[in-house]
Design a protein around this motif. Structure first.
Motif, PDB file in Angstrom:
ATOM      1  N   ALA A 180       2.236  -9.254   2.587  1.00 12.07           N
ATOM      2  CA  ALA A 180       0.795  -9.321   2.335  1.00 12.07           C
ATOM      3  C   ALA A 180       0.269  -7.948   1.978  1.00 12.07           C
ATOM      4  O   ALA A 180       0.890  -6.917   2.314  1.00 12.07           O
ATOM      5  CB  ALA A 180       0.068  -9.849   3.573  1.00 12.07           C
ATOM      6  N   ASN A 181      -0.871  -7.916   1.317  1.00 14.97           N
ATOM      7  CA  ASN A 181      -1.568  -6.650   1.094  1.00 14.97           C
ATOM      8  C   ASN A 181      -2.138  -6.158   2.416  1.00 14.97           C
ATOM      9  O   ASN A 181      -2.568  -6.950   3.257  1.00 14.97           O
ATOM     10  CB  ASN A 181      -2.703  -6.820   0.089  1.00 14.97           C
ATOM     11  N   PHE A 182      -2.146  -4.842   2.585  1.00 17.39           N
ATOM     12  CA  PHE A 182      -2.726  -4.287   3.812  1.00 17.39           C
ATOM     13  C   PHE A 182      -3.951  -3.430   3.510  1.00 17.39           C
ATOM     14  O   PHE A 182      -5.019  -3.654   4.041  1.00 17.39           O
ATOM     15  CB  PHE A 182      -1.692  -3.466   4.581  1.00 17.39           C
ATOM     16  N   ALA A 183      -3.811  -2.443   2.671  1.00 13.71           N
ATOM     17  CA  ALA A 183      -4.946  -1.604   2.280  1.00 13.71           C
ATOM     18  C   ALA A 183      -5.143  -1.768   0.783  1.00 13.71           C
ATOM     19  O   ALA A 183      -4.873  -0.860   0.001  1.00 13.71           O
ATOM     20  CB  ALA A 183      -4.701  -0.159   2.658  1.00 13.71           C
ATOM     21  N   GLY A 184      -5.575  -2.971   0.391  1.00 15.74           N
ATOM     22  CA  GLY A 184      -5.655  -3.255  -1.027  1.00 15.74           C
ATOM     23  C   GLY A 184      -4.266  -3.499  -1.582  1.00 15.74           C
ATOM     24  O   GLY A 184      -3.269  -3.528  -0.848  1.00 15.74           O
ATOM     25  N   PRO A 185      -4.135  -3.675  -2.896  1.00 18.50           N
ATOM     26  CA  PRO A 185      -2.823  -3.967  -3.481  1.00 18.50           C
ATOM     27  C   PRO A 185      -1.857  -2.791  -3.462  1.00 18.50           C
ATOM     28  O   PRO A 185      -0.655  -2.968  -3.662  1.00 18.50           O
ATOM     29  CB  PRO A 185      -3.174  -4.367  -4.919  1.00 18.50           C
ATOM     30  N   ALA A 186      -2.353  -1.579  -3.198  1.00 17.61           N
ATOM     31  CA  ALA A 186      -1.481  -0.400  -3.238  1.00 17.61           C
ATOM     32  C   ALA A 186      -0.520  -0.350  -2.058  1.00 17.61           C
ATOM     33  O   ALA A 186       0.590   0.161  -2.178  1.00 17.61           O
ATOM     34  CB  ALA A 186      -2.317   0.874  -3.287  1.00 17.61           C
ATOM     35  N   VAL A 187      -0.949  -0.849  -0.907  1.00 21.33           N
ATOM     36  CA  VAL A 187      -0.124  -0.808   0.299  1.00 21.33           C
ATOM     37  C   VAL A 187       0.113  -2.241   0.765  1.00 21.33           C
ATOM     38  O   VAL A 187      -0.836  -2.986   1.012  1.00 21.33           O
ATOM     39  CB  VAL A 187      -0.789  -0.005   1.430  1.00 21.33           C
ATOM     40  N   ARG A 188       1.374  -2.611   0.876  1.00 25.81           N
ATOM     41  CA  ARG A 188       1.733  -3.933   1.374  1.00 25.81           C
ATOM     42  C   ARG A 188       2.475  -3.794   2.695  1.00 25.81           C
ATOM     43  O   ARG A 188       3.024  -2.735   3.006  1.00 25.81           O
ATOM     44  CB  ARG A 188       2.580  -4.682   0.326  1.00 25.81           C
ATOM     45  N   ILE A 189       2.463  -4.859   3.481  1.00 22.25           N
ATOM     46  CA  ILE A 189       3.002  -4.789   4.833  1.00 22.25           C
ATOM     47  C   ILE A 189       3.961  -5.927   5.105  1.00 22.25           C
ATOM     48  O   ILE A 189       3.777  -7.053   4.631  1.00 22.25           O
ATOM     49  CB  ILE A 189       1.852  -4.790   5.875  1.00 22.25           C
ATOM     50  N   GLY A 190       5.029  -5.608   5.850  1.00 19.44           N
ATOM     51  CA  GLY A 190       5.944  -6.611   6.368  1.00 19.44           C
ATOM     52  C   GLY A 190       5.629  -6.808   7.843  1.00 19.44           C
ATOM     53  O   GLY A 190       4.493  -7.029   8.215  1.00 19.44           O
ATOM     54  N   ALA A 191       6.647  -6.723   8.694  1.00 15.60           N
ATOM     55  CA  ALA A 191       6.416  -6.717  10.136  1.00 15.60           C
ATOM     56  C   ALA A 191       6.313  -5.261  10.566  1.00 15.60           C
ATOM     57  O   ALA A 191       7.309  -4.607  10.853  1.00 15.60           O
ATOM     58  CB  ALA A 191       7.536  -7.433  10.877  1.00 15.60           C
ATOM     59  N   ALA A 192       5.118  -4.736  10.503  1.00 14.59           N
ATOM     60  CA  ALA A 192       4.761  -3.335  10.800  1.00 14.59           C
ATOM     61  C   ALA A 192       5.041  -2.399   9.635  1.00 14.59           C
ATOM     62  O   ALA A 192       4.229  -1.532   9.321  1.00 14.59           O
ATOM     63  CB  ALA A 192       5.450  -2.807  12.059  1.00 14.59           C
ATOM     64  N   TRP A 193       6.184  -2.531   8.982  1.00 13.34           N
ATOM     65  CA  TRP A 193       6.585  -1.585   7.940  1.00 13.34           C
ATOM     66  C   TRP A 193       5.704  -1.716   6.706  1.00 13.34           C
ATOM     67  O   TRP A 193       5.435  -2.818   6.226  1.00 13.34           O
ATOM     68  CB  TRP A 193       8.045  -1.810   7.564  1.00 13.34           C
ATOM     69  N   MET A 194       5.258  -0.572   6.189  1.00 11.59           N
ATOM     70  CA  MET A 194       4.420  -0.510   4.991  1.00 11.59           C
ATOM     71  C   MET A 194       5.286  -0.222   3.765  1.00 11.59           C
ATOM     72  O   MET A 194       6.293   0.490   3.846  1.00 11.59           O
ATOM     73  CB  MET A 194       3.382   0.607   5.116  1.00 11.59           C
ATOM     74  N   THR A 195       4.870  -0.746   2.625  1.00 10.81           N
ATOM     75  CA  THR A 195       5.520  -0.429   1.354  1.00 10.81           C
ATOM     76  C   THR A 195       4.472   0.102   0.392  1.00 10.81           C
ATOM     77  O   THR A 195       3.437  -0.533   0.177  1.00 10.81           O
ATOM     78  CB  THR A 195       6.216  -1.654   0.742  1.00 10.81           C
ATOM     79  N   LEU A 196       4.733   1.272  -0.144  1.00  6.81           N
ATOM     80  CA  LEU A 196       3.805   1.959  -1.031  1.00  6.81           C
ATOM     81  C   LEU A 196       4.553   2.368  -2.302  1.00  6.81           C
ATOM     82  O   LEU A 196       5.680   2.876  -2.241  1.00  6.81           O
ATOM     83  CB  LEU A 196       3.243   3.203  -0.327  1.00  6.81           C
ATOM     84  N   ARG A 197       3.930   2.146  -3.443  1.00  7.71           N
ATOM     85  CA  ARG A 197       4.513   2.559  -4.720  1.00  7.71           C
ATOM     86  C   ARG A 197       4.187   4.029  -4.945  1.00  7.71           C
ATOM     87  O   ARG A 197       3.015   4.415  -5.017  1.00  7.71           O
ATOM     88  CB  ARG A 197       3.934   1.721  -5.856  1.00  7.71           C
ATOM     89  N   VAL A 198       5.210   4.872  -5.015  1.00  4.86           N
ATOM     90  CA  VAL A 198       5.028   6.311  -5.178  1.00  4.86           C
ATOM     91  C   VAL A 198       5.840   6.777  -6.385  1.00  4.86           C
ATOM     92  O   VAL A 198       7.071   6.690  -6.388  1.00  4.86           O
ATOM     93  CB  VAL A 198       5.474   7.093  -3.923  1.00  4.86           C
ATOM     94  N   LYS A 199       5.141   7.256  -7.412  1.00  6.14           N
ATOM     95  CA  LYS A 199       5.805   7.765  -8.622  1.00  6.14           C
ATOM     96  C   LYS A 199       6.847   6.771  -9.146  1.00  6.14           C
ATOM     97  O   LYS A 199       7.983   7.129  -9.474  1.00  6.14           O
ATOM     98  CB  LYS A 199       6.434   9.136  -8.359  1.00  6.14           C
ATOM     99  N   GLY A 200       6.427   5.513  -9.205  1.00  7.00           N
ATOM    100  CA  GLY A 200       7.275   4.491  -9.785  1.00  7.00           C
ATOM    101  C   GLY A 200       8.335   3.916  -8.871  1.00  7.00           C
ATOM    102  O   GLY A 200       9.154   3.103  -9.311  1.00  7.00           O
ATOM    103  N   ARG A 201       8.333   4.304  -7.570  1.00  7.29           N
ATOM    104  CA  ARG A 201       9.344   3.812  -6.649  1.00  7.29           C
ATOM    105  C   ARG A 201       8.683   3.191  -5.424  1.00  7.29           C
ATOM    106  O   ARG A 201       7.655   3.688  -4.943  1.00  7.29           O
ATOM    107  CB  ARG A 201      10.293   4.945  -6.224  1.00  7.29           C
TER     108      ARG A 201
END
Length: 340
Positions: free
Chosen positions: A267-288
């Motif tokens: 799911a999105n956590f802080a808008g579409p830029a930051v997504r969340i799993g079970a606690a762990w965040m995923t952020l797109r940084v310089k294409g990764r």
């Protein structure tokens, strides 16, 4: 693990590097004297390097909210083993009666969309925060029964993204209760023993600190009371050495850790830029895509990040209340560039 020699730039403990000399020099150059006691681990395919500046490698640090990442792994592991059904609620496994919190799904708690507050009003968070700011005291320290009593009186808000320490305290103890054990035993049996992580522990009191525990300090260098507490453990009460945190990240990357689904964003956590799993965040940084979590307690800061596609990871642990996030992202980017 590379580099086991100790090298020193002088008699000042703050310049003393234990472990990998190159990584230790990066710590010195990246953090300087603002954070004189800091450790790092880097993971790339087939290699784990660790270094500690100002303390021996066996020193254990408070990892703060990186503890939530561990709880997320244990929740995902329990779900994968069908120890929890998909729609399990807090009240299914904890003695909460018919209070509003009892009906909250564990899945919603794991992604910070439960409607639970950051901290319950019954815990008097403002009074505790004031005592911490004035005297450096531990604002947590509750026993499990106190946590459950708080949950029975808490009011829920709308189920939208809202970071909740309280929620993850409950989540960890709920997963443990579903397995018929304490959270301490759950971490040991499902994570620490299988992965050979010998330093990870959760002190309920200051008296339970281990022989290698170090004391964190404020930005100005004042000692801070350790953040201990039975209730706190799943959300921010775990301590570990840099070597064990490096081995944990290595296990996340090679697939040997339990609960890997926790890393997958749902799911999105802080808008579409930051997504969340079970606690762990995923952020797109310089294409990764970078999967990460940070942590902060009274006298410590922590950061753990992975580039899962590249098979690289970084952990930073500091015994000073100054953020290490920016350096963590930078070291991970540089490590990934070298690995490709």
């Amino acid at each position: 693990m590379t580099g086991s020699a100790t090298c020193s730039g002088g008699t000042d403990l703050h310049t003393e590097i234990h472990g990998d000399a190159t990584l230790g020099s990066l710590l010195q150059n990246g953090l300087g004297r603002r954070q004189p006691l800091v450790a790092a681990a880097t993971v790339s395919p087939g290699e784990l390097s660790v270094a500690c500046l100002g303390a021996p490698l066996e020193a254990d640090f408070e990892i703060g909210s990186v503890s939530k990442g561990i709880t997320g792994l244990l929740y995902a592991d329990a779900s994968a083993r069908n120890a929890l059904v998909p729609d399990s609620t807090l009240g299914d496994v904890l003695p909460l009666g018919d209070c509003p919190a009892a009906g909250v799904p564990l899945a919603a708690v794991s992604s910070h969309t439960s409607g639970l507050p950051r901290l319950p009003k019954s815990a008097r968070p403002f009074r505790r925060s004031a005592a911490f700011l004035l005297h450096g005291t531990n604002p947590y320290g509750d026993a499990l029964e106190e946590l459950l009593a708080q949950a029975r009186t808490v009011q829920l808000s709308a189920r939208r993204p809202r970071y909740s320490n309280f929620g993850f305290e409950l989540l960890g103890h709920a997963v443990a209760a579903g397995a018929g054990m304490s959270y301490h035993s759950l971490v040991r049996e499902r994570l620490a023993v299988p992965l050979g992580l010998t330093s990870i522990y959760m002190p309920a009191t200051v008296e339970q600190l281990g022989p290698h525990a170090i004391i964190g300090k404020s930005r100005s260098g004042r000692p801070r009371q350790p953040w201990t507490g039975e209730a706190l453990a799943p959300a921010g009460g775990i301590r570990a050495s840099i070597g064990d945190m490096g081995r944990l990240v290595q296990a996340l990357l090679d697939g040997s850790a339990p609960g890997l689904a926790a890393l997958d964003p749902v799911a999105n956590f802080a808008g579409p830029a930051v997504r969340i799993g079970a606690a762990w965040m995923t952020l797109r940084v310089k294409g990764r895509d970078i999967t990460w979590h940070n942590g902060a307690t009274g006298g410590f800061r922590a950061w753990a990040g992975l580039d899962r596609q590249a098979g690289t990871g970084v952990v930073l642990l500091s015994a000073t209340a100054v953020t290490v996030d920016r350096l963590g992202f930078r070291l991970l980017r540089e490590l990934t560039e070298r690995a490709q």
